[in-house]
Design a protein around this motif. Sequence first.
Motif, PDB file in Angstrom:
ATOM      1  N   VAL A   1       0.833  -1.207   0.000  1.00 19.15           N
ATOM      2  CA  VAL A   1       0.000   0.000   0.000  1.00 19.15           C
ATOM      3  C   VAL A   1       0.867   1.257   0.000  1.00 19.15           C
ATOM      4  N   VAL A   2       1.913   1.258   0.825  1.00 17.91           N
ATOM      5  CA  VAL A   2       2.742   2.475   0.934  1.00 17.91           C
ATOM      6  C   VAL A   2       3.467   2.755  -0.380  1.00 17.91           C
ATOM      7  N   ARG A   3       3.750   1.706  -1.152  1.00 18.26           N
ATOM      8  CA  ARG A   3       4.403   1.912  -2.456  1.00 18.26           C
ATOM      9  C   ARG A   3       3.487   2.660  -3.438  1.00 18.26           C
ATOM     10  N   THR A   4       2.184   2.643  -3.176  1.00 18.94           N
ATOM     11  CA  THR A   4       1.246   3.343  -4.065  1.00 18.94           C
ATOM     12  C   THR A   4       1.053   4.801  -3.666  1.00 18.94           C
ATOM     13  N   ARG A   5       1.543   5.181  -2.508  1.00 20.20           N
ATOM     14  CA  ARG A   5       1.348   6.543  -2.015  1.00 20.20           C
ATOM     15  C   ARG A   5       2.364   7.502  -2.667  1.00 20.20           C
ATOM     16  N   GLU A   6       1.874   8.450  -3.419  1.00 21.08           N
ATOM     17  CA  GLU A   6       2.755   9.380  -4.114  1.00 21.08           C
ATOM     18  C   GLU A   6       3.507  10.303  -3.157  1.00 21.08           C
ATOM     19  N   ASN A   7       2.960  10.493  -1.945  1.00 19.84           N
ATOM     20  CA  ASN A   7       3.607  11.400  -0.996  1.00 19.84           C
ATOM     21  C   ASN A   7       4.715  10.731  -0.184  1.00 19.84           C
ATOM     22  N   VAL A   8       4.880   9.408  -0.363  1.00 12.66           N
ATOM     23  CA  VAL A   8       5.881   8.681   0.428  1.00 12.66           C
ATOM     24  C   VAL A   8       7.032   8.226  -0.475  1.00 12.66           C
ATOM     25  N   LYS A   9       8.249   8.644  -0.102  1.00 15.99           N
ATOM     26  CA  LYS A   9       9.448   8.197  -0.811  1.00 15.99           C
ATOM     27  C   LYS A   9      10.167   7.166   0.050  1.00 15.99           C
ATOM     28  N   ILE A  10      10.517   6.041  -0.538  1.00 17.18           N
ATOM     29  CA  ILE A  10      11.221   4.979   0.188  1.00 17.18           C
ATOM     30  C   ILE A  10      12.699   5.042  -0.180  1.00 17.18           C
ATOM     31  N   LYS A  11      13.543   5.244   0.809  1.00 19.58           N
ATOM     32  CA  LYS A  11      14.985   5.376   0.600  1.00 19.58           C
ATOM     33  C   LYS A  11      15.675   4.147   1.192  1.00 19.58           C
ATOM     34  N   GLU A  12      16.045   3.197   0.331  1.00 17.08           N
ATOM     35  CA  GLU A  12      16.661   1.959   0.784  1.00 17.08           C
ATOM     36  C   GLU A  12      18.184   2.076   0.843  1.00 17.08           C
ATOM     37  N   ARG A  13      18.769   1.217   1.670  1.00 12.44           N
ATOM     38  CA  ARG A  13      20.229   1.191   1.873  1.00 12.44           C
ATOM     39  C   ARG A  13      20.759   2.562   2.295  1.00 12.44           C
ATOM     40  N   VAL A  14      19.957   3.213   3.138  1.00 12.35           N
ATOM     41  CA  VAL A  14      20.333   4.506   3.704  1.00 12.35           C
ATOM     42  C   VAL A  14      20.375   4.343   5.222  1.00 12.35           C
ATOM     43  N   ALA A  15      21.554   4.392   5.791  1.00 10.09           N
ATOM     44  CA  ALA A  15      21.734   4.157   7.229  1.00 10.09           C
ATOM     45  C   ALA A  15      21.704   5.475   7.994  1.00 10.09           C
ATOM     46  N   ALA A  16      20.821   5.561   8.977  1.00  8.52           N
ATOM     47  CA  ALA A  16      20.764   6.753   9.841  1.00  8.52           C
ATOM     48  C   ALA A  16      21.947   6.725  10.797  1.00  8.52           C
ATOM     49  N   ILE A  17      22.714   7.813  10.800  1.00 11.90           N
ATOM     50  CA  ILE A  17      23.899   7.884  11.662  1.00 11.90           C
ATOM     51  C   ILE A  17      23.596   8.667  12.930  1.00 11.90           C
ATOM     52  N   ASP A  18      23.093   9.906  12.746  1.00 11.37           N
ATOM     53  CA  ASP A  18      22.841  10.765  13.901  1.00 11.37           C
ATOM     54  C   ASP A  18      21.707  11.733  13.637  1.00 11.37           C
ATOM     55  N   LEU A  19      21.013  12.098  14.713  1.00 14.39           N
ATOM     56  CA  LEU A  19      20.058  13.198  14.649  1.00 14.39           C
ATOM     57  C   LEU A  19      20.839  14.506  14.606  1.00 14.39           C
ATOM     58  N   ILE A  20      20.343  15.441  13.809  1.00 15.46           N
ATOM     59  CA  ILE A  20      20.902  16.791  13.814  1.00 15.46           C
ATOM     60  C   ILE A  20      19.997  17.644  14.691  1.00 15.46           C
ATOM     61  N   THR A  21      20.575  18.261  15.712  1.00 20.56           N
ATOM     62  CA  THR A  21      19.775  19.058  16.643  1.00 20.56           C
ATOM     63  C   THR A  21      20.414  20.414  16.891  1.00 20.56           C
ATOM     64  N   GLU A  22      19.574  21.389  17.218  1.00 19.00           N
ATOM     65  CA  GLU A  22      20.005  22.704  17.690  1.00 19.00           C
ATOM     66  C   GLU A  22      19.122  23.091  18.858  1.00 19.00           C
ATOM     67  N   ASN A  23      19.728  23.379  19.987  1.00 16.91           N
ATOM     68  CA  ASN A  23      18.971  23.807  21.171  1.00 16.91           C
ATOM     69  C   ASN A  23      17.842  22.833  21.521  1.00 16.91           C
ATOM     70  N   ASN A  24      18.171  21.548  21.468  1.00 16.33           N
ATOM     71  CA  ASN A  24      17.238  20.471  21.802  1.00 16.33           C
ATOM     72  C   ASN A  24      16.019  20.431  20.877  1.00 16.33           C
ATOM     73  N   VAL A  25      16.194  20.909  19.649  1.00 15.92           N
ATOM     74  CA  VAL A  25      15.160  20.811  18.619  1.00 15.92           C
ATOM     75  C   VAL A  25      15.720  19.974  17.475  1.00 15.92           C
ATOM     76  N   CYS A  26      14.969  18.956  17.057  1.00 16.17           N
ATOM     77  CA  CYS A  26      15.431  18.082  15.977  1.00 16.17           C
ATOM     78  C   CYS A  26      15.293  18.794  14.636  1.00 16.17           C
ATOM     79  N   LYS A  27      16.365  18.775  13.860  1.00 15.10           N
ATOM     80  CA  LYS A  27      16.388  19.434  12.558  1.00 15.10           C
ATOM     81  C   LYS A  27      16.463  18.460  11.390  1.00 15.10           C
ATOM     82  N   GLY A  28      16.767  17.212  11.684  1.00 16.81           N
ATOM     83  CA  GLY A  28      16.884  16.243  10.605  1.00 16.81           C
ATOM     84  C   GLY A  28      17.757  15.074  10.996  1.00 16.81           C
ATOM     85  N   VAL A  29      18.169  14.300   9.985  1.00  9.60           N
ATOM     86  CA  VAL A  29      18.952  13.087  10.209  1.00  9.60           C
ATOM     87  C   VAL A  29      20.149  13.058   9.255  1.00  9.60           C
TER      88      VAL A  29
END
Length: 532
Positions: A154-182
């Motif tokens: 089902v999720v593969r049919t959703r145009e708003n969802v991008k699946i990124k395979e073989r992508v390893a999350a290393i660290d959260l990027i934060t500023e002043n205890n606010v998450c900005k990304g990965v």
Amino acid sequence: MEESRYLVDFDTDNIRTELHDVIIIGSGIAGVYTALEIPEKYDVAILTKETIEISNSVLAQGGIAVSLDKGDSPELHFKDTIYAGAGLCDEKSVWVLVNEAASNIEALCEFGVNFDRKSQNELSLSREAAHSKNRIIHAGDTTGKEVCDKLISVVRTRENVKIKERVAAIDLITENNVCKGVLTYDEDSSSYVLYRANVVVCATGGFGQLYSNTTNPEVATGDGVGLAYRAGAELMDMEFIQFHPTVLFHPDNKSFLISEAVRGEGAILRNINGERFMPKYHELNELAPRDIVSRSIFHEMKKTNSTHVYLDITFKDKEYLEQRFPNIYRTCLSYGIDISKDYIPVAPAEHYCMGGIRTDVFGRTNIKGFYACGEVACNGIHGANRLASNSLLEGLVFGHKIGTEVENIIEDYPKEPQKISIKAHSNRVLKDIDVNQIKKDIQETMTQYVGIVREREGLEKAKKKIEEYCDLIKDMKNINVRDFETQNIVLISRLVIEAALERNESRGAHFRLDHQKTDDENWKRNIIKRKF
């Protein structure tokens, strides 16, 4: 000892960057279901370390707990969950779980999940350990795979969802205890990529790879817990590790789960001499809570000087077993075991982590914009010992809550993520280290000293060994996924050992030979870990 804030050096001004509304790390049931529950007007990216089909959820056999029977109720499901959790369940979280179970199961059926049925309008219900009623819905003995396959399709049919395979999350990027990304490592391009979003959901699963024998896949190295801790997220209940009592014990396979549903169908445990032993240990016999069954098997193996025990379901005929447990029947047969005639050799193996990233019932952590659900999260549902088949349910219920909260969350932010400028520089150096040997050594250490039964002397030995590895790799230049995983395995092992040493009592899955009693006066509380 002080861990570096980030595992690699980077400069956000000079790194490939993608912008999304929501980033989900992990492609198990919690991650994919969360993506499906997010309104389709939002741009979502699912990051997964391997392919989207590889997760712990896929391996789940037994089923999902939900009170659907006339003689059952959310109140009884609540009571059983609280009992199994040995005094540490968060009642508010458990009420949410049991009361919202049915609506989320209905959603799964609408997504096309084919559960076993008694009739066209009635799902089949079985029983597992510590449940007082038949309330486990299932799809043969491959429930996790059936659910994940349908949700992924089902999720593969959703145009708003991008699946990124073989992508390893290393660290959260934060500023002043606010998450900005990965910050991630893209294996296909061998490059770092920064995924920016105002909302990041961690659904990376557990950390079974800390142990030699585990039902978890190779990817379960605790990456989500590691990156959360380094960013300043609170962790909770790290000492509580659940060992599944019945995992196939065969020279060629010591990680294949023999579902608790087999015991739910009446299978009994026998020692190496063929003697039934569970009635000696608990009034519920083979259907006692998992921690009790695992310890009973451990003691019986020690008493008979054996490496395994047997599970006996030979009183059921071949036709029934092939239909009810097709995957188990087929797999055992491939190893020369006909479960309609032969006892199944089994032994406990690491299965589930009750502890993880501390969240509330909406998946919120103490870092703004950072959420967690599924096994990686700890919202107090499982307490000191998870009730069977509550894990897939947890991923659904709290994935749904995060999904429906996204609109409220994003409304608090500007439409475009604000620009950030972070330069992470360390004095890390290349080292000639065999990370595979480190992993193996840690797995053997954790299995020997931080397993089903623990005591201070062994825990101190394990702590000393892990601290040596902490010192060895703390300034190591990390250049690939194995390096990142090694950093997380070493870190999380230390945190588990520290919590196990701190809790001077026995409770649920944490059993101390030197403190065998449960001490409610001093220890009916959670141990919370935070880096800073």
